[in-house]
Design a protein around this motif. Structure first.
Motif, mmCIF file in Angstrom:
data_model
loop_
_atom_site.group_PDB
_atom_site.id
_atom_site.type_symbol
_atom_site.label_atom_id
_atom_site.label_comp_id
_atom_site.label_asym_id
_atom_site.label_seq_id
_atom_site.Cartn_x
_atom_site.Cartn_y
_atom_site.Cartn_z
ATOM 1 N N ALA A 138 0.768 -1.527 0.037
ATOM 2 C CA ALA A 138 0.364 -0.385 0.123
ATOM 3 C C ALA A 138 0.933 1.409 0.124
ATOM 4 O O ALA A 138 1.489 1.200 0.299
ATOM 5 C CB ALA A 138 -0.946 0.017 0.974
ATOM 6 N N TYR A 139 0.224 2.049 -0.743
ATOM 7 C CA TYR A 139 0.798 3.465 -0.577
ATOM 8 C C TYR A 139 -0.333 4.734 -0.721
ATOM 9 O O TYR A 139 -1.235 4.764 -0.949
ATOM 10 C CB TYR A 139 1.960 3.954 -1.421
ATOM 11 C CG TYR A 139 1.189 3.678 -2.660
ATOM 12 C CD1 TYR A 139 0.904 4.307 -3.389
ATOM 13 C CD2 TYR A 139 1.780 2.992 -3.471
ATOM 14 C CE1 TYR A 139 0.046 4.276 -4.982
ATOM 15 C CE2 TYR A 139 1.151 2.588 -5.016
ATOM 16 C CZ TYR A 139 0.391 3.071 -5.524
ATOM 17 O OH TYR A 139 -0.147 3.316 -6.752
ATOM 18 N N VAL A 140 0.123 5.917 -0.116
ATOM 19 C CA VAL A 140 -0.517 6.942 -0.084
ATOM 20 C C VAL A 140 -0.565 8.100 -0.898
ATOM 21 O O VAL A 140 0.783 8.045 -0.645
ATOM 22 C CB VAL A 140 -0.504 7.772 1.843
ATOM 23 C CG1 VAL A 140 -1.211 9.212 1.697
ATOM 24 C CG2 VAL A 140 -0.804 6.504 2.721
ATOM 25 N N LEU A 158 -8.103 9.427 2.102
ATOM 26 C CA LEU A 158 -6.846 10.007 2.531
ATOM 27 C C LEU A 158 -6.748 9.217 3.847
ATOM 28 O O LEU A 158 -5.285 8.908 3.536
ATOM 29 C CB LEU A 158 -6.886 11.387 2.216
ATOM 30 C CG LEU A 158 -5.095 11.815 2.470
ATOM 31 C CD1 LEU A 158 -4.314 10.189 1.386
ATOM 32 C CD2 LEU A 158 -4.598 12.680 2.336
ATOM 33 N N ASN A 160 -7.945 7.193 5.512
ATOM 34 C CA ASN A 160 -8.177 5.241 6.001
ATOM 35 C C ASN A 160 -7.082 5.045 4.919
ATOM 36 O O ASN A 160 -6.240 3.545 5.638
ATOM 37 C CB ASN A 160 -9.132 5.015 5.277
ATOM 38 C CG ASN A 160 -10.491 5.367 5.996
ATOM 39 O OD1 ASN A 160 -10.430 5.441 6.763
ATOM 40 N ND2 ASN A 160 -11.377 5.433 5.679
ATOM 41 N N ARG A 161 -6.592 5.547 4.028
ATOM 42 C CA ARG A 161 -5.520 5.048 4.162
ATOM 43 C C ARG A 161 -3.924 5.083 4.343
ATOM 44 O O ARG A 161 -3.250 4.677 4.483
ATOM 45 C CB ARG A 161 -5.071 5.549 2.066
ATOM 46 C CG ARG A 161 -5.963 5.373 1.402
ATOM 47 C CD ARG A 161 -5.620 5.829 -0.268
ATOM 48 N NE ARG A 161 -5.595 7.017 -0.516
ATOM 49 C CZ ARG A 161 -6.756 7.962 -0.990
ATOM 50 N NH1 ARG A 161 -7.796 7.287 -0.729
ATOM 51 N NH2 ARG A 161 -6.548 9.242 -0.795
ATOM 52 N N TYR A 164 -3.657 2.420 7.248
ATOM 53 C CA TYR A 164 -3.311 1.381 6.630
ATOM 54 C C TYR A 164 -2.105 1.332 6.730
ATOM 55 O O TYR A 164 -1.373 0.496 7.049
ATOM 56 C CB TYR A 164 -4.133 0.875 5.625
ATOM 57 C CG TYR A 164 -4.102 -0.404 5.155
ATOM 58 C CD1 TYR A 164 -5.175 -1.441 5.280
ATOM 59 C CD2 TYR A 164 -3.494 -0.343 4.074
ATOM 60 C CE1 TYR A 164 -4.631 -2.436 5.250
ATOM 61 C CE2 TYR A 164 -2.676 -1.943 3.679
ATOM 62 C CZ TYR A 164 -4.174 -2.874 4.007
ATOM 63 O OH TYR A 164 -3.759 -4.387 4.067
ATOM 64 N N LEU A 165 -1.600 2.435 5.697
ATOM 65 C CA LEU A 165 0.000 2.393 5.583
ATOM 66 C C LEU A 165 0.821 2.464 7.061
ATOM 67 O O LEU A 165 2.050 1.533 7.002
ATOM 68 C CB LEU A 165 0.320 3.244 4.729
ATOM 69 C CG LEU A 165 1.867 3.519 4.283
ATOM 70 C CD1 LEU A 165 2.073 2.787 3.169
ATOM 71 C CD2 LEU A 165 2.634 4.245 3.778
#
Length: 185
Positions: A138-140, A158, A160-161, A164-165
């Motif tokens: 994953a990346y943002v 954003l 949430n990402r 997660y990252l």
């Protein structure tokens, strides 16, 4: 274990804001992890020209030491003209490849168009591969639309990402520490 967040630019605020948010998430969820921010705006780093380490300025040596001594990374960059800025490229040039070997890297980027996320795929991941680092899947990627006028992140997707990252880089790092990869050359 030390996570180093790197904001690889000397202009603009959004890259640092997103990196700090990732680090904040790690601190909140994983208080056992030491977290440090390296903002390239805070240092006057010289260009890499091949001279011995001791011949570089104090700032340049301090940055090299911070990066080399970290256990894993979240690296952020703005995208200018479809590429990473020279500041981040110069940082990569200054660091000995062994410093990143078998360490986890997570990536954050921001730019003015939604297509610039491809720089992570086409430039940052190949650089990590050269260093033989492990890249978080994953990346943002943040766009200007994800921020309000005060540069606060207002986009829930954003956020949430980012969360997660933060979890993913910690999980990868801890998993690799428990089950280290043995490289046969």
């Amino acid at each position: 274990m030390k996570l180093l967040g790197i904001s690889g630019t000397i202009i603009g605020a959004k890259t640092g804001i997103v990196i700090r948010k990732v680090l904040e998430e790690v601190r909140k969820k994983h208080p056992d992890i030491e977290v440090e921010m390296l903002d390239m705006m805070d240092y006057n780093v010289e260009f890499c020209d091949g001279r011995p380490l001791e011949k570089y300025s104090d700032d340049t040596r301090a940055v090299i030491e911070k990066v080399s001594s970290a256990d894993f990374y979240v690296i952020g960059t703005p995208i200018f003209q479809g590429s990473i800025p020279g500041v981040l490229k110069n940082l990569f040039d200054l660091i000995h490849p062994d410093a990143f070997r078998n360490k986890v890297m997570g990536f954050v980027a921001n730019g003015g168009t939604y297509q610039h996320f491809l720089v992570i795929e086409n430039q940052l991941k190949p650089i990590a591969s050269y260093f033989r680092a492990f890249v978080a899947p994953a990346y943002v990627y943040a766009n200007y639309d994800h921020f309000n006028k005060e540069n606060e992140i207002v986009d829930e997707g954003l956020l949430n990402r980012i969360s997660y990252l933060a979890d993913e880089v910690v999980h990868m790092h801890k998993s690799l520490k428990v089950n280290p990869v043995k490289i046969v050359e």
